[in-house]
Design a protein around this motif. Sequence first.
Motif, PDB file in Angstrom:
ATOM      1  N   CYS B  98       0.827  -1.207   0.000  1.00 48.64           N
ATOM      2  CA  CYS B  98       0.000   0.000   0.000  1.00 48.64           C
ATOM      3  C   CYS B  98       0.859   1.254   0.000  1.00 48.64           C
ATOM      4  O   CYS B  98       0.397   2.325  -0.369  1.00 48.64           O
ATOM      5  CB  CYS B  98      -0.934   0.004   1.207  1.00 48.64           C
ATOM      6  N   GLY B  99       2.114   1.128   0.434  1.00 47.53           N
ATOM      7  CA  GLY B  99       3.003   2.285   0.391  1.00 47.53           C
ATOM      8  C   GLY B  99       2.929   3.185   1.617  1.00 47.53           C
ATOM      9  O   GLY B  99       3.578   4.221   1.651  1.00 47.53           O
ATOM     10  N   ALA B 100       2.170   2.788   2.625  1.00 54.28           N
ATOM     11  CA  ALA B 100       2.080   3.630   3.826  1.00 54.28           C
ATOM     12  C   ALA B 100       3.433   3.748   4.523  1.00 54.28           C
ATOM     13  O   ALA B 100       3.709   4.733   5.185  1.00 54.28           O
ATOM     14  CB  ALA B 100       1.045   3.076   4.802  1.00 54.28           C
ATOM     15  N   ALA B 102       6.389   3.872   3.024  1.00 52.20           N
ATOM     16  CA  ALA B 102       7.470   4.351   2.171  1.00 52.20           C
ATOM     17  C   ALA B 102       8.175   5.590   2.715  1.00 52.20           C
ATOM     18  O   ALA B 102       9.372   5.550   3.004  1.00 52.20           O
ATOM     19  CB  ALA B 102       6.940   4.614   0.769  1.00 52.20           C
TER      20      ALA B 102
END
Lengths: 336, 557
Positions: B98-100, B102
């Motif tokens: 989800c990239g939370a 990153a």
Amino acid sequence: MSDALYVFYILPYVAFAIFVVGTIYRVINWARSAVPLKIPTTAGQQPTFKFIKRTWLDKIDSPSNKWWAFVRMLFEVFLFRSLFRNTRYYIEKGGKNVDARWLWLFAVLFHYSLLIIVLRHLRFFTNPVPNFVKTIEYLDGVLGVAIVPPLLMTGVIALIALAFLWGRRILLAKERCISLPSDHLILFFMAVILVSGLLMRYIVKIDLTYVKMFALSIVKFTPPSPEVLANLHPLFLVHFTFVCITIAYIPFSKVMHFAGIWFSPTRNMPNDNRMRRHVNPWDPNPEVPILAREGITVAGVTYKSKKLDWETYYEMYKDQLDEIAEKNYTLKAEEF
Amino acid sequence: MSEVPEELKIKQKFPNWYDWIEPIKQEDIKPGFASYIALPKQVNSEFFKMPFGDVERDVFSEDWKLPENWKEILLDAFKETLEKNRAFKVFMDICVRCGACADKCHYYIGTGDPKNMPVMRAETIRTVYRYYFTKAGRIFGKWAGARPLDENVIKEWYYYLFQCSLCRRCSLFCPYGIDTAEVAWWGRRMLSRIGLNQRFMCISIEASSRTGNHLGLYAGGMAGSIEQGLSELKDITGFELHTYINKPGADVLFVAPSADYFATPHWYVMLGYLLLFNELEERYGITVTWSTYASEGGNFGTFHSYEAAQLLNSKIYKEAERLGVKFIIGGECGHMWRDKHQFINTMNNLPKNPEWKKFWDDPDLGQLSDKLKGINLGEFISGEHGWIHVLELVAALIRHKKIDIDPSRNDHWVATYHDPCNVARGMGMLEEPRYVLRNVMNKFYDMPEHCIREKTYCCGAGGGILAEELMELRMRGVMPRMMALRYVVKKFGVNIMLTPCAIDKAQFPVAVEYWKIPVEIGGPMEMVGNALVLTSFGEKPEDRKYDLRGTPIRGEE
């Protein structure tokens, strides 16, 4: 020809069997691995002396026992607690953190809409339709009564949220970079299912009588008549097939996060390390450290480290240690 | 420092999955970001023997001299890891990318390298996992996000797993609690099975397994160093102070990170400990002893593998048992408290001496001195662990008015507090240090909300990244913290950042010099030492003229 259509009758059973067996297999597979250490991510003030105040959020985010850890899990699973912290870092704004909880919002909207949509679909599988399903559908349609059939909110919300979640994977460079084909695949499945469902309800307006007969035949384990099968709308068959594929695909995909999160040691373990000792199942009696006890065996060769117990240590540095003992183990300011 | 350019540039390019799934090549391994590989003297030592440690390897040469059958060994280790650690296995399976996580990683923020995003760091391992341990990966290969092992994959692992400081900030934001530290830690363990160990941490691990502490300090050296501290205190306070070392029958064992014996600004913190212990003994008769055998609170083994961590922390309970102490006080250190809070009582058997048992039946400090009755360690600690953080103890002493404090002695300091990552996210000690600081000084300001407490940024040097050769990575990784620090320096005129972490205290002085921020670095115990009135020695609040750094407290008159 009509015989071939029985494929659609078999399909849900196959899909469901794969889902159940696959999910159980995955869960057992996780459960069989050991939990060597108690490693909660503490996201709030730890349990401590009584005079240090702990808010209710601290109690959840830094749970002091299994009960609070369970509450933490509920917050995590049903309210997406961790995602609720989301921010975005802007280096060009001097390290400003901007609230990015829209990700949380759309994730919540998407998941809860799906849940309600699934519950609503129970009306196809039950006869008579239970009251709670009717209530859900009524509430869902409260805002959209002007349209016939009433516009159900969740369908639209799910579609918008899906567009959003997929859109960020396509349009934002960072998210595009980390997205694998499988991430797009599952979104594609969801898109087909949602769009075909909405088309059937609002645009094509297919005859649901046969759909309901077909659905009931599945839950009653009585094969439908060829007439029912022959009258199923092609759009419904697309919708139905993709639902089955998705269900069967779940155990092989990242969608397993719905079960995996319950096994996440950083979330499901209480922060009570100092109250209760956690025993490592593959090192239950660590009297001597592993490296000095059995060493590491790699490709048939064992690499063992020498144990530095007090006796060894004393032998090695006898003179200095004796000197300390002579001072009666007391250190004072040096005399100059 | 000279090798870090004046101006750091971030050139970001986001490859698509089809490109990044190809591992990096030797020419992509850059100085300033790549850790040196350990030498035989560190990993083929009598006291710390790792597989294939007898070969000298160079991270910048094409040939990494991997053992002949490295692939089998690594896959065996992989399989073992999956069986031995549920966290690792679950984290291999449930990431949804989800990239939370990153932009929560300070190394990603500072370097802009997409593979420094926590999700991608873990993905370097997950891609291999999918190829060998999932059917889809086997069948669809690259299209299922899977790739087979080759030497470049190993190089990529080594390069990126050692650009992680195991700070766990990503795990805080991950909706599934995926902890990249866990993935990186056990990934490093796998690498150690084929002879790849990082040099910086192994120097300390080997020294600690041979001498008892990371610095390789012998008993005499450590004692001499503490004696010198006592001399300094004599100059500052005018009192003849003393302390104990290796003393059988002492009440309490004190364990601090070994940097406190030598390095600056750790040194002032050690002076603070000594003042506190003297006051406690004089006033309440509590004897606190140091130990040359258990002379290391920190544990660089926790950066390497479960086994190495255990090898190092196994000494402390043994020493507590030998000396017959009642409980253990731990000093100011970050990863030490991940180790001492979450690991030590699982990795070791508890002390079996009767004093320990008796104390923990009713762990009220009233057992040591009637006057301390009411400070009950049993509120959150039991005999199944037995450690208290020195700042927790100080907080309780202040609360119960058992020590006298004159906060005005710290009026020349305007402080802010940096939460060490492991103390915040591996322990949850957030409020106690602030409670102490608000009591021992008048001017204390927190940094912005997004970078303190559990959301704290790493100093950029934890997890074995404090190596000299990683200076550029360190200066980039510390950038988010420095931005926040600069903010409070400008806004409140902060002139000292306090942090109870030995690695922070080593990293920040270099970092503030590089980022040109006019602030000093110190530890909370230094401020406690300044403010602590040695009432039992007859000291009056106004008696102290100099703080522990030797600077005049009330300005030149």
